[in-house]
Design an enzyme around this catalytic site. Structure first.
Site, PDB file in Angstrom:
ATOM      1  N   LYS A   1      48.109  37.904  40.013  1.00 39.69           N
ATOM      2  CA  LYS A   1      48.067  36.916  39.831  1.00 39.69           C
ATOM      3  C   LYS A   1      48.326  36.726  38.610  1.00 39.69           C
ATOM      4  O   LYS A   1      47.821  37.161  38.124  1.00 39.69           O
ATOM      5  CB  LYS A   1      47.390  35.997  40.729  1.00 39.69           C
TER       6      LYS A   1
ATOM      7  N   HIS B   1      39.696  41.164  46.867  1.00 42.02           N
ATOM      8  CA  HIS B   1      39.680  40.114  45.845  1.00 42.02           C
ATOM      9  C   HIS B   1      39.052  39.998  45.292  1.00 42.02           C
ATOM     10  O   HIS B   1      39.074  39.631  44.106  1.00 42.02           O
ATOM     11  CB  HIS B   1      41.005  39.134  46.825  1.00 42.02           C
TER      12      HIS B   1
ATOM     13  N   LYS C   1      39.087  30.816  56.098  1.00 46.50           N
ATOM     14  CA  LYS C   1      39.733  29.675  56.617  1.00 46.50           C
ATOM     15  C   LYS C   1      39.187  28.745  56.875  1.00 46.50           C
ATOM     16  O   LYS C   1      38.279  28.257  58.078  1.00 46.50           O
ATOM     17  CB  LYS C   1      40.218  30.780  57.963  1.00 46.50           C
TER      18      LYS C   1
HETATM   19  C1  BG6 Z   1      45.434  38.427  52.111  1.00 45.24           C
HETATM   20  C2  BG6 Z   1      45.069  38.249  52.920  1.00 45.24           C
HETATM   21  O1  BG6 Z   1      44.902  39.795  51.195  1.00 45.24           O
HETATM   22  O2  BG6 Z   1      45.344  37.266  50.926  1.00 45.24           O
HETATM   23  C3  BG6 Z   1      45.150  36.945  53.913  1.00 45.24           C
HETATM   24  O3  BG6 Z   1      44.884  39.457  54.266  1.00 45.24           O
HETATM   25  C4  BG6 Z   1      44.423  35.777  53.384  1.00 45.24           C
HETATM   26  O4  BG6 Z   1      44.111  36.568  55.112  1.00 45.24           O
HETATM   27  C5  BG6 Z   1      45.594  35.639  51.432  1.00 45.24           C
HETATM   28  O5  BG6 Z   1      45.597  34.236  53.542  1.00 45.24           O
HETATM   29  C6  BG6 Z   1      45.910  34.839  50.537  1.00 45.24           C
HETATM   30  O6  BG6 Z   1      46.191  35.929  49.405  1.00 45.24           O
HETATM   31  P1  BG6 Z   1      47.262  34.207  48.896  1.00 45.24           P
HETATM   32  O7  BG6 Z   1      47.621  35.369  47.663  1.00 45.24           O
HETATM   33  O8  BG6 Z   1      47.734  32.915  49.479  1.00 45.24           O
HETATM   34  O9  BG6 Z   1      45.746  34.025  48.142  1.00 45.24           O
END
Ligand code: BG6
Length: 496
Positions: A187, A245, A345
């Site tokens: 990103k 992440h 979520k």
């Molecule tokens: C993924 C997860 O790695 O990242 C998902 O498995 C999540 O659950 C997603 O929704 C979020 O990614 P982004 O790029 O939309 O923030």
């Protein structure tokens, strides 16, 4: 056309969701922007009996739906389509790899060069080992200078399985051939953490325990489990978001300056942060970690179901859809600075940002009534959907007397740059083709990240939550998350 070497990109799971939503749109955009090699081929390998035309049509629609540019240009797409060959094959069968082998040798003959081969494993994690062994047996991925594999997350289910997977892959490929994806690293705003910290002299002197009081990371989503029940039931928020992440975000905020941007210079510095993160012990997990699961509620005016009522979810599921954690980095720079993290979520909004809260001024000179408005400075690094950095400080309100008013200094991507930022997968696919592994996870980082979160997962697994669901959809998580941070005298900064 860039100077990339001739490349054949083989996508296992070539007709799957990731390919349709992310990989083909990213490759199409790289094509539009002139970043594909002059000699290039995509082999989409999947089980489904589908004609090339139908495959192309389905993925054209995928681009229309998911590309950052919106609808594809028909003519450009027609040109791009020429790169794609759909290969119907069973990835558990030896024959499939012989079929690939002959395709590779035909292309090499035609191009009069041994092309670089990239094997993108966009398949369920259970197949990674199988794939790797087949590639090995068929002898089609052995050239460590030219051939690479790309492995999607989740990388393992726990520390042990991640170690095993690393062992299997490293038994077949050299580490430099293995590209483990964490798409957050692609990103723009996440890459900017390095630019911001290490291309400016202004902030780095403040970037430590002497000036920073606490750090917060919020990565919230208002979507629910969507159609990923089978995966998510086994994963939960800590495995899904924190192990990868969010720990990577902590690395980028916490790391020492690397000497250069070589993959291993950067990854060594990140690993030091992971090593320094204080490990949870069995008896302090409950002080440092909160879990939650969403109940029914309201999202943007629509009524939504509880997690346990979603399709294919166990009615008594104990999977956490929310987690809030307190981390510490035990080193000279960060000793005593708490890092609060929350992710989940069905939260009120889809938004991600990092908040750096600086220490209070040492002495407030202002009279009562004004003094109380002297709040600590905040730096808010917005990752998405807003992209930018905001510094929040006090200023004198215009007028005859000394009144204070909080104001912001703002950097917004959209004000400063006219070009649309590339999607993370564009950056990452381009890097794989260039052979630059800086934005990919090394085996030791993966294992260290798992070892940080294992105590939480273990304690939670052996002590079922007392009350699930415990937060309504559309809220900011369970009250225990507020209590976690209030314990240290702070509160969550929420920016909407
Ligand atoms: C993924 C997860 O790695 O990242 C998902 O498995 C999540 O659950 C997603 O929704 C979020 O990614 P982004 O790029 O939309 O923030």
């Amino acid at each position: 056309i860039s100077e990339l070497q001739p490349t054949i990109l083989t996508i296992f799971g070539g007709d799957g969701d990731l390919t349709r939503r992310k990989l083909i749109p990213a490759l199409y955009n790289l094509y539009i922007d002139g970043f594909l090699p002059g000699k290039f081929k995509i082999l989409s390998v999947d089980q489904r009996d589908v004609s090339q035309d139908d495959y192309n049509k389905r993925h054209y629609e995928g681009v229309n739906q998911f590309s950052r540019r919106g609808k594809a240009d028909k003519e450009k797409w027609k040109e791009f389509e020429q790169y794609i060959t759909y290969v119907q094959a069973d990835i558990t069968n030896n024959k499939s790899y012989n079929q690939l082998k002959s395709i590779f040798s035909d292309i090499d003959k035609e191009w009069k060069v041994e092309a670089s081969r990239i094997f993108y494993m966009a398949v369920s994690p259970n197949f990674i080992e199988v794939l790797a062994n087949h590639l090995n047996k068929a002898g089609i991925a052995g050239n460590s200078e030219k051939h690479r594999i790309v492995v999607e997350k989740p990388f393992g289910h726990d520390l042990e399985s991640a170690k095993n997977l690393n062992k299997v892959l490293q038994g077949i490929f050299s580490e430099s051939q293995i590209y483990r994806i964490d798409h957050y690293l692609g990103k723009e705003t996440v890459q900017n953490l390095m630019a911001f910290r290490f291309a400016n002299a202004l902030f780095e002197p403040l970037w430590n325990r002497n000036f920073i009081q606490q750090i917060q990371i919020t990565v919230s989503e208002n979507v629910g489990v969507e159609n990923r029940a089978a995966y998510y039931e086994q994963a939960g928020a800590v495995r899904d978001m924190i192990q990868n992440h969010i720990l990577q975000l902590i690395c980028l905020i916490g790391m020492e300056p690397p000497v250069d941007l070589q993959a291993n210079s950067v990854r060594d510095k990140k690993l030091e942060v992971l090593h320094a993160i204080r490990h949870f012990s069995e008896d302090n997990v409950y002080v440092n970690a909160v879990r939650g699961q969403y109940d029914k509620g309201w999202i943007e005016g629509n009524k939504v179901k509880a997690y346990r009522e979603e399709d294919n979810i166990n009615k008594e599921s104990l999977t956490e859809t929310f987690a809030a954690l307190r981390f510490f980095i035990d080193n000279w720079r960060w000793q005593g600075v708490p890092i609060f993290v929350r992710t989940g979520k069905r939260l009120q909004e889809t938004t991600s940002y990092i908040t750096i809260q600086f220490k209070e001024v040492p002495h407030k000179i202002f009279p009562s009534g004004v003094r109380e408005l002297v709040h600590p400075n905040l730096m808010v690094i917005s990752i998405q959907p807003q992209m930018g950095i905001r510094i929040h400080f006090q200023a004198k309100k215009t007028g005859l007397d000394m009144q204070l008013k909080p104001v912001d200094m703002i950097f917004n991507y959209s004000d400063s740059y006219s070009n649309d930022p590339p999607d993370a997968y564009e950056t990452l696919l381009n890097d794989v083709m260039l052979g630059d592994a800086t934005l990919f996870m090394r085996s030791d980082q993966i294992e260290e990240s798992w070892s940080i979160i294992m105590p939480i997962l273990d304690v939670w697994a052996s002590n079922p939550p007392q009350k699930f669901p415990n937060y309504p959809s559309g809220s900011w998580g369970p009250p225990e998350a507020e209590a976690l941070i209030a314990h240290d005298g702070f509160y969550w900064h929420t920016f909407t």
